[in-house]
Design an enzyme around this catalytic site. Structure first.
Site, short mmCIF file in Angstrom:
data_model
loop_
_atom_site.label_atom_id
_atom_site.label_comp_id
_atom_site.label_asym_id
_atom_site.label_seq_id
_atom_site.Cartn_x
_atom_site.Cartn_y
_atom_site.Cartn_z
N ALA A 1 39.99 33.79 40.71
CA ALA A 1 39.96 34.60 41.93
C ALA A 1 38.76 35.54 41.94
O ALA A 1 38.07 35.65 42.96
CB ALA A 1 41.26 35.40 42.05
N ARG B 1 56.65 29.69 42.31
CA ARG B 1 55.40 29.00 42.59
C ARG B 1 55.49 27.55 42.15
O ARG B 1 56.03 27.25 41.09
CB ARG B 1 54.25 29.67 41.83
CG ARG B 1 52.94 28.93 41.96
CD ARG B 1 51.80 29.67 41.33
NE ARG B 1 51.86 29.73 39.88
CZ ARG B 1 51.52 28.72 39.07
NH1 ARG B 1 51.11 27.56 39.59
NH2 ARG B 1 51.58 28.86 37.77
N ARG C 1 60.20 24.31 38.89
CA ARG C 1 60.28 24.98 37.59
C ARG C 1 61.52 25.83 37.41
O ARG C 1 62.13 25.81 36.34
CB ARG C 1 59.06 25.88 37.45
CG ARG C 1 57.82 25.07 37.35
CD ARG C 1 56.61 25.94 37.29
NE ARG C 1 55.47 25.05 37.03
CZ ARG C 1 54.22 25.45 37.00
NH1 ARG C 1 53.92 26.71 37.20
NH2 ARG C 1 53.26 24.58 36.76
C1 FAD Z 1 49.04 28.42 29.94
C2 FAD Z 1 48.91 28.44 31.44
C3 FAD Z 1 48.70 27.25 32.14
C4 FAD Z 1 48.57 27.27 33.52
N1 FAD Z 1 48.36 26.08 34.18
C5 FAD Z 1 48.21 26.10 35.52
C6 FAD Z 1 47.96 24.88 36.23
O1 FAD Z 1 47.87 23.80 35.64
N2 FAD Z 1 47.79 24.94 37.56
C7 FAD Z 1 47.86 26.12 38.23
O2 FAD Z 1 47.67 26.11 39.44
N3 FAD Z 1 48.09 27.28 37.59
C8 FAD Z 1 48.27 27.30 36.25
N4 FAD Z 1 48.51 28.49 35.60
C9 FAD Z 1 48.46 29.75 36.34
C10 FAD Z 1 47.01 30.15 36.58
O3 FAD Z 1 46.24 29.82 35.46
C11 FAD Z 1 46.83 31.64 36.84
O4 FAD Z 1 47.74 32.08 37.76
C12 FAD Z 1 45.45 31.90 37.41
O5 FAD Z 1 44.46 31.33 36.59
C13 FAD Z 1 45.19 33.38 37.57
O6 FAD Z 1 43.85 33.56 37.97
P1 FAD Z 1 43.31 34.98 38.36
O7 FAD Z 1 41.88 34.80 38.70
O8 FAD Z 1 44.19 35.59 39.36
O9 FAD Z 1 43.46 35.87 37.03
P2 FAD Z 1 42.93 35.67 35.53
O10 FAD Z 1 42.32 34.35 35.30
O11 FAD Z 1 44.05 36.10 34.66
O12 FAD Z 1 41.76 36.70 35.40
C14 FAD Z 1 41.95 38.06 35.30
C15 FAD Z 1 40.61 38.72 35.15
O13 FAD Z 1 40.78 40.11 35.30
C16 FAD Z 1 40.19 40.79 34.24
N5 FAD Z 1 40.96 42.00 34.04
C17 FAD Z 1 42.30 42.15 33.97
N6 FAD Z 1 42.63 43.43 33.84
C18 FAD Z 1 41.48 44.12 33.85
C19 FAD Z 1 41.15 45.49 33.75
N7 FAD Z 1 42.09 46.41 33.67
N8 FAD Z 1 39.84 45.84 33.77
C20 FAD Z 1 38.86 44.91 33.87
N9 FAD Z 1 39.12 43.60 33.99
C21 FAD Z 1 40.41 43.22 33.97
C22 FAD Z 1 40.18 39.84 33.09
O14 FAD Z 1 39.13 40.18 32.20
C23 FAD Z 1 39.94 38.52 33.81
O15 FAD Z 1 38.56 38.35 34.00
C24 FAD Z 1 48.65 28.48 34.22
C25 FAD Z 1 48.87 29.66 33.52
C26 FAD Z 1 49.05 29.64 32.14
C27 FAD Z 1 49.40 30.90 31.44
#
Ligand code: FAD
Ligand code: SF4
Ligand code: FES
Lengths: 250, 638
Positions: free
Chosen positions: B44, B435, B330
């Site tokens: 994201a 989800r 799920r």
């Molecule tokens: C093991 C696993 C497998 C998965 N497989 C799938 C799948 O096959 N298909 C699917 O659709 N979804 C899957 N998911 C879910 C999906 O991966 C996540 O929901 C999604 O990647 C979240 O993306 P994001 O960009 O919102 O956050 P994240 O990728 O968690 O990124 C968070 C970012 O915020 C930063 N951050 C956080 N807090 C702070 C702070 N206080 N200060 C500065 N930086 C901060 C971190 O450094 C990081 O860069 C899976 C999840 C897991 C755990």
């Protein structure tokens, strides 16, 4: 099981650092290496000592954060395995385990086992991308990719950017890491328009950052947790030479 | 306070295109004068930072890892959905929309979800152009697989490392903008406070994790893309650093928290095996395409799986849900596993596991095919457990995996605090109470590449005359002071127990009383227990070292302090929602055959909580969910 740990301790970048020895008496063989480190740290906290700093996040072998040299080998004794995926059943009772940071000219130690790998970032920023702005992409299936090439590109793209290849190399060379990225794009039609600038720019920054040259020892491939093949280095060399030649022609 | 979701008017299928053609824009010359802060570089955050940089805004992006590429998104395995209908199996934008609404047990917004389904197709195009090596067929065209809760094959994948490849794609786009100098990247920096000035988000306070330096960063808008808060349970499939701090600090500064209790418990994880355990490992749901889930028909059966004859096995998902079988959503698969184990039919040493068996699939397709499909997952399983899934069935058990709840946002992805946005897993928006698999990656990239770059203009067009935001205002002074005081307070406790001690303790309360099944009694107790943990933590936690150096214990302490407060709110939300829906299962509210029993008359709303003060509980606001296109029914996967 009981373990003796010899761990590299270094307060900060400018501190000289040295080994400290710790005793762990009750290590579960099912625990992962980093869980063993957690137990050590909990023990240190309870003894009013400073816990050992180390990088880690996913603990699933994919984020590339963990980075320890264990008994002289980056990521430890098991082939194709990151530190976080190494389990204690591969060690034996009474063993002395030496734990150090990834060491390389281009990876200064920040504290204990934590190193600064931002040199890798700067290499990627120099050309590790295809210049396609959001929204300008054509329909996906208009770019068919031969399945074999797609698989090969995947094999290269599987690099997790951990730096074990650099730590394993006596020259501190980053050729495997750079070769993997250059190869991924060289193998895909999408990567072709920029292939020359890409390889030239990435290699230039690689040299600037103080990584050493490659003398074909193969240590990088042997220690790479994702088993990235040295064929990527050959492809990097080929791409580099061909880019140089075509730039000269122009 | 009335919550305005700002859903555009008009027929469902036209809302987004109408919106796009009427949204206010910022012209290129003005974009250069506008600063945007993006916290997080997961799917994201990286996609948003890169796309906003391309548009010409001046972007600063932050993450706490040493590289943007290490964000937790890297760990996603199974795949990403898109309504391409390449299989010609009846898929469409509407069907993806419908599956998502239904999968979410009718607790998400129609308008948002339809938009998500619409842009899903663009995501695949974008990623392929970036060089993401998706799985392909011999024709050279893209391959698909299916995932739980749906009857079409619309999931694109890159072996079992889809998240890694998508994130590396977004990371490459981000790197390109770093080179272009439109994005400035700050790694090993943790956001610890937001700055609000005259009611608008104007910046953040971050801590440099290497030096401990506290910094101020000002901007015209702040985008939070900080991921999920599953680690409130201590044990989860999330990476160790996943935290709630950014959104919790935003919440305490006025942003409403939507549906905090909606947590997803993933059915296929490696079971817990010891006290020292630090996290749980997910085995991708894609395994349920070929693996069959079973336990013994008799209680306390200690035989080896190979010694249990076919007729004495209970393939309980196939038995209870014949039309979806092993591919039920799920929440249903997780609850069924819990039921089997609670019934004394669990397997393995602890009895808290069920089998996921590939013997039939190997017989049918051969070992090579199964290995090509799941090789790396099988390897991972073997590394962790020391057992070979080609010959012995895997053992699995549900584990905390994803949080549907998060900051409340409107159609623009803006929180109720003007100028503060939340994207990806950290907002509450698209998945309702459950989800579907492969939809989080889709949402993260949809938000960052294709939604926010449009919707943020609507607000920023009003900021072109504001001029540079200054970081020496009283609002920044105040925010920085708060941060310094909090850190000083933590460092000065000098108590007797480690941060992990409290985190584990909190996690156990949450798992036992706010986990897979919840009830009023347990939740009421949990609230009291968490209050006690909070008091104990703030009087007895021990953080070695100083605040002016790389200090992982301090980093954890700041995060756990926030988790404790969040845990209490999650329990309060779960307690107030007197119905079962999706992942929220209140044992008082179930159908005679044990399925979730919704109460649409009373609870078809988003519960959005407003922070009041340290000693006063949050106040609930409701955004009523209006369903114009789908008819609410009891979900059935039978
Ligand atoms: C093991 C696993 C497998 C998965 N497989 C799938 C799948 O096959 N298909 C699917 O659709 N979804 C899957 N998911 C879910 C999906 O991966 C996540 O929901 C999604 O990647 C979240 O993306 P994001 O960009 O919102 O956050 P994240 O990728 O968690 O990124 C968070 C970012 O915020 C930063 N951050 C956080 N807090 C702070 C702070 N206080 N200060 C500065 N930086 C901060 C971190 O450094 C990081 O860069 C899976 C999840 C897991 C755990
Ligand atoms: S090539 Fe291998 S060792 Fe080197 S960074 Fe990549 S994954 Fe690590
Ligand atoms: S912690 Fe992520 S690869 Fe080891």
């Amino acid at each position: 099981m009981r373990l003796t740990l010899k761990v590299w301790r270094q307060k900060n970048k400018s501190d000289k650092g040295g080994f400290e020895t710790y005793q762990l008496n009750n290590v579960d063989t099912h625990a992962s290496f980093l869980e063993m480190m957690d137990v050590l740290n909990e023990q240190l906290v309870n003894e009013n000592k400073i816990p050992v700093a180390f990088d880690h996040d996913c603990r699933e072998g994919i984020c590339g954060a963990c980075s320890m040299v264990i008994n002289g080998r980056p990521h430890g004794p098991l082939k194709g395995t990151t530190t976080c995926q190494l389990h204690m059943r591969h060690f034996h009772d009474g063993e002395t385990v030496t734990i150090e940071p990834f060491r390389a000219n281009a990876f200064p130690v920040l504290k204990d086992l934590v190193v600064d790998r931002s040199s890798f970032e700067r290499i990627q920023q120099a050309g590790g991308y295809i210049s396609v702005g959001t929204g300008s992409a054509p329909e996906a299936n208009n770019i068919p990719v031969n399945k074999v090439d797609a698989e090969k590109a995947f094999d290269s793209a599987a690099c997790i950017g951990c730096g074990a290849c650099v730590a394993a190399c006596k020259n501190g060379s980053a050729m495997l890491f750079v070769g993997a990225k250059v190869s991924q794009y060289a193998l895909l039609p999408q990567g072709h328009p920029e292939r020359n600038e890409r390889v030239l720019n990435m290699v230039a920054v690689m040299d600037e950052e103080g990584f050493g040259g490659c003398t074909n020892t193969g240590a990088c491939e042997a220690e790479c947790p994702k088993e990235i093949s040295v064929a990527n280095i050959m492809r990097l060399n080929r791409e580099y030479i061909s880019a140089k030649l075509s730039v000269e022609k122009e | 306070m009335a919550l305005d979701s700002k859903i555009p008017s008009g027929p469902l299928g036209e809302k987004w295109s109408r919106y796009k053609s009427s949204v206010k824009l910022v012209n290129p010359a003005n974009k250069k004068k506008i600063d945007i802060i993006v916290i997080g570089t997961g799917l994201a955050g990286a996609s948003a930072a890169a796309s906003l940089g391309e548009l010409g805004y001046k972007v600063k992006a932050f993450c706490f890892q040493d590289s943007a590429r290490r964000a937790h998104s890297i760990a996603a395995q199974g795949g990403i959905n898109a309504a391409k209908n390449y299989r010609n199996d009846g898929d469409s934008v509407y069907r993806l929309f419908y599956d998502t609404i239904k999968g979410g047990d009718y607790r998400s917004r129609e308008g948002n979800v339809h938009r998500l389904a619409e842009v899903s197709v663009n995501i695949i195009d974008q990623c392929v152009a970036q060089g993401v090596p998706f799985a392909r067929e011999y024709s050279g065209l893209l391959d698909n697989r299916s995932f739980g809760g749906v009857q079409v094959s619309r999931t694109f994948y890159a072996r079992g490392q889809t998240g890694q490849q998508l994130l590396l794609g977004a990371y490459s786009a981000l790197n390109r903008q770093v080179k272009e100098k439109s994005v400035e990247l700050f790694t090993r920096h943790e956001m610890v406070e937001v700055v609000i000035e005259n009611g608008k988000a104007r910046g953040v306070i971050v801590r440099d994790l290497v030096t401990g330096e506290i910094q101020r960063h000002a901007a015209h808008a702040v985008v939070l893309a900080t991921g999920g808060y599953g680690n409130v349970f201590f044990l989860s499939t999330n990476a160790m650093g996943c935290n709630t701090t950014a959104i919790w600090k935003a919440h305490k500064k006025g942003a409403f928290f939507g549906n905090p209790c909606f947590t997803q418990i993933h059915p296929t994880c490696i079971p817990v095996h010891g006290e020292y355990q630090s996290k749980l490992t997910l085995m991708s749901e894609s395994l349920r395409n070929d693996g069959r889930v079973w336990v013994s028909k008799s209680k306390g059966d200690k035989r080896k799986p190979q010694d249990i004859p076919e007729e004495e096995r209970d393939y309980y998902l196939e038995r209870k849900y014949p039309s979806f079988g092993n591919l039920v959503p799920r929440d249903i698969a997780s609850r069924a596993a819990k039921e089997a184990c609670d019934d004394g039919r669990g397997v393995g040493e602890t009895g808290m596991a069920v089998y996921l068996d590939f013997a039939d699939a190997i017989k049918k397709y051969g070992k090579d095919t199964i290995s090509a499909r799941y090789g790396n997952l099988f390897e991972m399983y073997e590394k962790i457990t020391g057992e070979d899934p080609y010959t012995t069935p895997m053992m699995i058990y549900p584990a905390v995996h994803y949080t549907m709840g998060g900051l409340w946002v409107d159609y623009n992805l803006m929180t109720n605090v003007p100028g503060m946005y939340a994207t990806g897993e950290c907002n509450f928006s698209d998945h309702g109470a459950n989800r579907l698999g492969a939809s989080a990656l889709m949402q993260g990239l949809a938000d960052g590449y294709f939604v926010l770059p449009y919707t943020i203009g609507d607000y920023l067009s009003g900021e072109i005359l504001t001029g540079k935001i200054k970081s020496d205002s009283p609002a920044f002074d105040e925010a920085e002071k708060n941060v310094r005081e909090q850190i000083e307070k933590l460092m000065n406790i000098k108590g007797t127990k480690s941060v992990d001690y409290y985190h584990r303790k909190l996690g156990k309360v949450m798992w036992d009383k706010c986990g897979m099944a919840r009830n009023a009694k347990g939740l009421t107790e949990a609230i009291e227990e968490i209050k006690r943990i909070k008091t104990e933590f703030w009087s007895d936690v021990k953080i070695p070292g100083t605040a002016n150096e790389l200090n992982p214990e301090l980093e954890k302490a700041i995060r756990v302090a926030d988790f404790i407060e969040l845990g209490e709110l999650m329990c309060r939300d779960a307690l107030h929602r007197e119905e079962s829906c999706g992942g929220h299962f209140r044992s008082e509210f179930q159908t005679p055959d044990g399925e979730a029993l919704r109460n649409d008359d009373k609870f078809a709303y988003v519960g959005a909580w407003e922070y009041k003060s340290e000693n006063q509980p949050q106040e609930l606001h409701k955004e009523e969910l209006v369903f114009e296109s789908v008819h609410l029914t009891q979900r059935s996967y039978k």
